[in-house]
Write a protein that holds these residues in place. Structure first.
Motif, short mmCIF file in Angstrom:
data_model
loop_
_atom_site.label_atom_id
_atom_site.label_comp_id
_atom_site.label_asym_id
_atom_site.label_seq_id
_atom_site.Cartn_x
_atom_site.Cartn_y
_atom_site.Cartn_z
N GLY A 207 0.85 -1.18 0.00
CA GLY A 207 0.00 0.00 0.00
C GLY A 207 0.89 1.23 0.00
O GLY A 207 1.98 1.22 0.52
N GLY A 208 0.42 2.33 -0.57
CA GLY A 208 1.21 3.56 -0.62
C GLY A 208 2.52 3.34 -1.34
O GLY A 208 3.58 3.68 -0.81
N VAL A 213 8.46 3.63 -2.17
CA VAL A 213 9.64 3.54 -3.02
C VAL A 213 10.70 4.55 -2.60
O VAL A 213 11.86 4.20 -2.34
N TRP A 214 10.29 5.84 -2.55
CA TRP A 214 11.32 6.85 -2.22
C TRP A 214 11.78 6.72 -0.77
O TRP A 214 12.95 6.95 -0.46
N LEU A 215 10.87 6.31 0.12
CA LEU A 215 11.24 6.16 1.52
C LEU A 215 12.18 4.97 1.71
O LEU A 215 13.10 5.02 2.55
N LEU A 220 17.63 3.13 3.00
CA LEU A 220 18.85 2.39 2.70
C LEU A 220 20.07 3.31 2.71
O LEU A 220 21.09 3.01 3.34
N ILE A 221 19.96 4.45 2.04
CA ILE A 221 21.09 5.37 1.92
C ILE A 221 21.43 6.02 3.26
O ILE A 221 22.59 6.02 3.69
N LEU A 222 20.41 6.55 3.93
CA LEU A 222 20.66 7.29 5.19
C LEU A 222 21.13 6.37 6.31
O LEU A 222 22.06 6.70 7.04
N CYS A 223 20.48 5.22 6.45
CA CYS A 223 20.86 4.31 7.54
C CYS A 223 22.25 3.73 7.31
O CYS A 223 23.03 3.55 8.26
N THR A 224 22.60 3.46 6.05
CA THR A 224 23.95 2.98 5.74
C THR A 224 24.98 4.07 6.07
O THR A 224 26.01 3.79 6.71
N GLY A 272 3.39 -2.01 2.60
CA GLY A 272 4.02 -1.57 1.35
C GLY A 272 5.47 -1.18 1.55
O GLY A 272 6.34 -1.53 0.74
N PHE A 273 5.73 -0.47 2.65
CA PHE A 273 7.09 -0.05 2.99
C PHE A 273 7.98 -1.27 3.20
O PHE A 273 9.12 -1.33 2.72
#
Length: 293
Positions: A207-208, A213-215, A220-224, A272-273
Motif C-alpha cells: 500500500g502507498g 519507493v522513495w522512503l 537504505l542510503i541514510l541508515c547505511t 508496502g514499505f
C-alpha cells in the motif's frame, strides 16, 4: 569478477531460502507463521544467541563498543527519520518505527554469518538483541504511545543475551551434552527466520507504493551512511564495523507491520514499505557488501 562472485555467494543463500518460503505460500501450501515465529523467537533464536556468545572468541570490550555504537546509530537514525517524516508530512506513528528498525534478525543475522563467518554472527547477535530491546520500548512508544519495560523482561532473547554475556565475561561453559543440545536447537534459527521472511512478504499487500519507493531508497542510503559514520566515530574496525553498517542497512522488519496492525496505525502503508524496502535491499545490500569487502 572475483568480488562479484564473492558477494553473490554471500547473498544467494539468504535470498534463495527466503524465496523458498515465498514460493511455498504462493503455491498454496500451509505455513503456520504464528507457530513458527513463536518457536523461532522463544526457543531457537535464544539458543543461538546464548551459545554464540558463550563460545565467542571476540573481546568483550569490542562487543561493548559495538553495543554503544549501535545505540548511537539508532539514536542518530531516530533523529534523522523524525526530521524526514516531518519535512515530508508523513504520519510518525505509521512510518517512523519501520524507518528506524531494520530486519536485523531474519535478514541481518544470515547476512552477517555468510559475509563474516562465525565472528559476524556473534557481532550480529549484539545488534539483534539491541534492536529487540529498543523495539519493545521506543518502538512501542512511537506506534502505541507507550513503551513496555515489563515486556523486555519476558523476552527469552533478552535473557539469553544477558546469560551469554555473563558466561563470556566469566569464561564459563555449560557441560558438553547441554552445549550440543542448545547448539542443535539454535541451528534451526536462521533457516526458520529466512523461510518466515519469505512467507511474511508473500502475505503482505503493498500500500502507498509511491511513498514506499522513495522512503525505502532514503532508508537504505541514510541508515547505511549513519551506520558508517557512527562506526568510524567509535573506532570500530573489521567485522564489528562491517556488521554495524550491514545491520543498520537492513530493510523494514516484518515486526513493524505487526505492531502497526495491533495498534491501529496504517498497517497497509507499513506493509508496502516492508515489501518495497525488501526489494530495494536485493539490489542495495550486495552493493554495500561489495564496498565493505
Amino acid at each position: 569478477m572475483n568480488l562479484i562472485l564473492t558477494v553473490l555467494e554471500i547473498v544467494a543463500p539468504v535470498f534463495l531460502v527466503a524465496a523458498l518460503g515465498f514460493g511455498w505460500v504462493k503455491l498454496g501450501f500451509e505455513y503456520r507463521i504464528q507457530f513458527v515465529t513463536q518457536l523461532g523467537v522463544n526457543v531457537a533464536v535464544p539458543c543461538l544467541i546464548f551459545t554464540s556468545l558463550m563460545k565467542s572468541q571476540a573481546e568483550p570490550g569490542t562487543l561493548l563498543s559495538l553495543t554503544l555504537a549501535g545505540l548511537a546509530a539508532y539514536g542518530a537514525i531516530t533523529l534523522v527519520g523524525w526530521g524526514l517524516m516531518c519535512a515530508a508530512g508523513l504520519d510518525l506513528r505509521t512510518y517512523l518505527a519501520p524507518f528506524i528498525f531494520g530486519n536485523t534478525g531474519n535478514l541481518g543475522l544470515p547476512l552477517a554469518l555468510f559475509a563474516f563467518g562465525q565472528s559476524g554472527l556473534e557481532h550480529g547477535i549484539v545488534i539483534l538483541a539491541l534492536t529487540a530491546i529498543l523495539s519493545f520500548t521506543l518502538g512501542l512508544w512511537l506506534v502505541a504511545g507507550k513503551g513496555s519495560a515489563r515486556r523486555i523482561l519476558r523476552e527469552p532473547m533478552v535473557w539469553a543475551t544477558l546469560l551469554g554475556a555473563l558466561f563470556l565475561w566469566q569464561g564459563w561453559e555449560t557441560p558438553d551434552f547441554l552445549t550440543d543440545t542448545i547448539g542443535l536447537i539454535g541451528q534451526m534459527a536462521i533457516p526458520l527466520m529466512l523461510l518466515t521472511l519469505g512467507v511474511a512478504v508473500a502475505r503482505l499487500t503493498p500500500g502507498g507504493v509511491v511513498t514506499a519507493v522513495w522512503l525505502s531508497v532514503a532508508k537504505l542510503i541514510l541508515c547505511t551512511a549513519l551506520g558508517w559514520g557512527i562506526g568510524l566515530t567509535f573506532g570500530l574496525t573489521g567485522v564489528a564495523f562491517g556488521v554495524l553498517v550491514l545491520q543498520m542497512a537492513t530493510p523494514v522488519g516484518i515486526s513493524s507491520y505487526l505492531l502497526a496492525e495491533k495498534f491501529n496505525a496504517d498497517s497497509a502503508s507499513v506493509a508496502g514499505f516492508a515489501v518495497v524496502s525488501t526489494l530495494v535491499s536485493v539490489v542495495g545490500l550486495p552493493i554495500i557488501l561489495a564496498i565493505l569487502l
